[in-house]
Motif scaffolding. Structure first.
Motif, PDB file in Angstrom:
ATOM      1  N   UNK A 273      29.961  61.985  87.713  1.00 29.55           N
ATOM      2  CA  UNK A 273      31.414  62.176  88.782  1.00 29.55           C
ATOM      3  C   UNK A 273      32.243  62.402  87.575  1.00 29.55           C
ATOM      4  N   UNK A 274      33.092  63.660  87.591  1.00 30.86           N
ATOM      5  CA  UNK A 274      34.358  63.491  87.849  1.00 30.86           C
ATOM      6  C   UNK A 274      34.851  63.137  86.022  1.00 30.86           C
ATOM      7  N   UNK A 275      34.998  61.757  86.339  1.00 30.87           N
ATOM      8  CA  UNK A 275      35.498  61.160  85.579  1.00 30.87           C
ATOM      9  C   UNK A 275      34.257  60.819  83.786  1.00 30.87           C
ATOM     10  N   UNK A 276      33.471  60.976  83.856  1.00 30.87           N
ATOM     11  CA  UNK A 276      31.800  60.560  83.278  1.00 30.87           C
ATOM     12  C   UNK A 276      31.892  61.911  82.243  1.00 30.87           C
ATOM     13  N   UNK A 277      33.011  63.112  82.227  1.00 28.06           N
ATOM     14  CA  UNK A 277      33.276  63.813  80.759  1.00 28.06           C
ATOM     15  C   UNK A 277      31.379  64.372  80.591  1.00 28.06           C
ATOM     16  N   UNK A 278      31.221  65.076  81.501  1.00 22.29           N
ATOM     17  CA  UNK A 278      29.666  65.865  81.730  1.00 22.29           C
ATOM     18  C   UNK A 278      30.192  67.189  80.659  1.00 22.29           C
ATOM     19  N   UNK A 279      31.536  67.933  81.338  1.00 22.68           N
ATOM     20  CA  UNK A 279      31.667  69.119  81.023  1.00 22.68           C
ATOM     21  C   UNK A 279      31.850  68.792  79.192  1.00 22.68           C
ATOM     22  N   UNK A 280      32.424  68.122  78.609  1.00 22.33           N
ATOM     23  CA  UNK A 280      32.279  67.775  77.472  1.00 22.33           C
ATOM     24  C   UNK A 280      30.709  67.757  76.653  1.00 22.33           C
ATOM     25  N   UNK A 281      29.903  67.549  77.392  1.00 26.00           N
ATOM     26  CA  UNK A 281      28.633  67.020  76.615  1.00 26.00           C
ATOM     27  C   UNK A 281      27.815  68.257  76.746  1.00 26.00           C
ATOM     28  N   UNK A 282      28.248  69.225  77.697  1.00 21.84           N
ATOM     29  CA  UNK A 282      28.003  70.757  77.511  1.00 21.84           C
ATOM     30  C   UNK A 282      28.132  71.629  76.811  1.00 21.84           C
ATOM     31  N   UNK A 283      29.667  71.780  76.025  1.00 22.86           N
ATOM     32  CA  UNK A 283      30.027  71.932  75.257  1.00 22.86           C
ATOM     33  C   UNK A 283      29.877  71.820  73.855  1.00 22.86           C
ATOM     34  N   UNK A 284      29.309  70.387  73.500  1.00 27.09           N
ATOM     35  CA  UNK A 284      28.694  69.874  72.502  1.00 27.09           C
ATOM     36  C   UNK A 284      27.633  70.342  71.827  1.00 27.09           C
ATOM     37  N   UNK A 285      26.695  70.531  72.819  1.00 26.06           N
ATOM     38  CA  UNK A 285      25.699  71.131  72.743  1.00 26.06           C
ATOM     39  C   UNK A 285      25.621  72.588  72.351  1.00 26.06           C
ATOM     40  N   UNK A 286      26.277  73.436  72.482  1.00 22.61           N
ATOM     41  CA  UNK A 286      26.209  74.800  71.772  1.00 22.61           C
ATOM     42  C   UNK A 286      26.545  74.428  70.490  1.00 22.61           C
ATOM     43  N   UNK A 287      26.106  73.496  70.402  1.00 23.22           N
ATOM     44  CA  UNK A 287      27.038  73.200  68.601  1.00 23.22           C
ATOM     45  C   UNK A 287      26.217  71.921  67.588  1.00 23.22           C
TER      46      UNK A 287
END
Length: 509
Positions: A273-287
């Motif tokens: 769900x939106x509040x779980x901050x999955x989009x941050x994980x997607x950015x972190x995975x690139x690094x």
């Protein structure tokens, strides 16, 4: 009528379940005990919009607690919006004997506000259910419209209330409410919470961090921290399965067994769900190194939005798992990763630790309850990609030591201890409530009772209409926001003083 199960209605009408004692014209409900002996069985009414088979940390907690309360021969009646809740007790002789349900009509918002939880329609039927069951204590979960109505009726009927708050709604407001109305809606919700939690004999929450936040916003002190447990027999390193580990890589990439054995497997478990901050994980995975693979277990209305953000060759969305399969997935991963910053506790952390999996996650005040940074895993500063990347590299350096200590720490948290604490809280609520009534006139005629019910219901209905109007005007369907890497001043006084995600992100009324 309102989805009332005929078997349950028959149970509630049984003389074994209901005894009325008339005093001064008011029906005072009792099972015949004064409850000064904590060994006496109680009649507990639990109001919870969500209940198994709906899956969340809250429902897992009550599933474990109710099973153990039944072992003490307490009679528990659950009012819920989950239409298949009754199936949870089928086949279990103990639960079938001591646990019954009233299932009221409900809806969910899976395609509206990205929330997969059922919310029952508030109904005056709640009043008749309370009177029929005649509880010794009412336990209300959260501050939904139905929960508040249950609190009003319980207050009018002079029944002790234990009210537990599990969700950081104040934090969710920024996700689901339009930007210009966030402060207004947050303060309005805090007003509602303060007003109705004052009805409680005892208020509970699940972490000291959130308890401090509630008290800071005016909730009557003290807010008691209700312990959390974990099933350390189910969630156990011995559940490791090579077959499960291979399943967690999916089938899209056709990895060889040799490749899957050599890759580092990170696991994330939770509602999507939106509040779980999955989009941050997607950015972190690139690094982080390409030999790291991420398996996400769980499902939710936000999945179709989040899944395209992740590269298929490095992430597999497994879907929903439970029970022994979920335990096996935990034990078969190398590390547990979680980016949510809205948790009041986070049951998944303890499940991972009990499985011997080191934690790497966004820092939150609730983690102080059970996790020591550097001993059981590593934490990063919320929404700081540099900090998160550093935490991942640190956690991968000494997995064995972290794993052993994580398991040892999790063993300190048991559901039996959480049950015993709640058991004592129920008796304490009854005693405190009875002591307050000693100096009050207990006589109330039926006309005054009817007036109190009608007056309270009218005030509640007016408030609900105001809430619905505000939601109609300001609620929004959330979508992932672009998160650019942030540069933080290491000497920032504000960051140095930060010790709680609650106090960092939220404004107080």
């Amino acid at each position: 009528m309102y989805g009332y199960n005929t078997h349950i209605a028959r149970e509630l009408k049984s003389d074994l379940w209901i005894e009325e004692h008339v005093s001064g014209g008011l029906n005072v409900y009792t099972n015949g005990f004064n409850h000064y002996d904590n060994n006496e069985p109680l009649r507990i009414l639990l109001f919870a919009d969500n209940f198994p088979s709906f899956t969340s940390g809250i429902t897992r907690r009550f599933r474990e607690i109710i099973r153990r309360l039944a072992e003490h021969h307490h009679h528990i009646h659950v009012i819920t919006g989950c239409s298949n809740a009754l199936s949870w007790v089928k086949g279990n002789e103990l639960l079938e004997k001591y646990v019954t349900f009233s299932t009221l009509p409900s809806t969910d918002f899976k395609n509206k506000i990205d929330c997969g939880c059922p919310f029952l329609f508030p109904s005056p039927t709640i009043y008749s259910i309370i009177r029929r069951f005649s509880p010794d204590v009412v336990h209300i979960v959260e501050q939904t419209p139905g929960a508040i109505l249950c609190g009003i009726f319980s207050k009018v009927l002079n029944i002790p209330i234990v009210w537990s708050s599990h969700t950081n709604v104040d934090s969710y407001v920024s996700t689901y409410i339009r930007r210009g109305a966030i402060t207004m809606i947050r303060r309005f919700y805090q007003f509602i919470r303060l007003n109705y939690l004052s009805y409680s004999t005892i208020n509970l929450t699940v972490s000291r961090d959130f308890a401090d936040f509630m008290e800071h916003t005016g909730v009557p002190r003290p807010v008691i921290v209700w312990k959390t447990g974990v099933d350390s027999e189910l969630f156990n390193p011995t559940r490791y399965s090579r077959e499960m580990r291979y399943r967690m890589f999916g089938t899209y990439n056709n990895f060889t067994e040799e490749q899957m054995d050599s890759m580092t497997l990170f696991l994330c478990v939770g509602r999507i769900s939106a509040e779980k901050n999955f989009e941050f994980l997607s950015l972190l995975l690139k690094r982080i190194p390409s030999e790291i693979f991420l398996c996400i277990i769980g499902d939710g209305p936000f999945r179709n939005t989040v899944e395209p953000l992740f590269p298929k060759d490095r992430v597999y969305f497994f879907g929903y798992l439970a029970g022994e399969e979920l335990a096996s997935a935990y034990a078969s991963a190398d590390y547990f990763i979680y980016a949510s910053v809205s948790e009041t506790f986070g049951q998944v952390y303890l499940e991972a630790m009990a499985s011997g999996i080191p934690i790497v996650a966004a820092e939150g005040g609730q983690l102080k309850e059970f996790l020591i940074n550097g001993e059981h895993g590593y934490l990063w500063e919320p929404n700081n990609l540099d900090s998160a990347e550093k935490a991942i590299r640190l956690v991968m350096k000494n997995r064995n030591s972290l794993s052993t200590k994580a398991r040892q720490q999790a063993l300190k948290h048991s559901w039996n201890a959480a049950r015993d604490q709640l058991n004592d809280i129920y008796y304490e609520a009854i005693k405190k409530h009875n002591n307050k009534q000693e100096n009050k006139n207990k006589n109330m005629n039926k006309l005054k009772l009817i007036w109190n019910v009608c007056y309270s219901f009218t005030i509640w209905l007016f408030g609900l209409l105001v809430v619905l109007l505000l939601l109609a005007l300001f609620v929004r369907v959330s979508s992932p926001q672009s998160i650019a890497p942030k540069k933080h001043n290491k000497n920032s006084l504000e960051k140095k003083k930060h010790n709680s995600i609650m106090t960092k992100k939220l404004s107080f009324s």
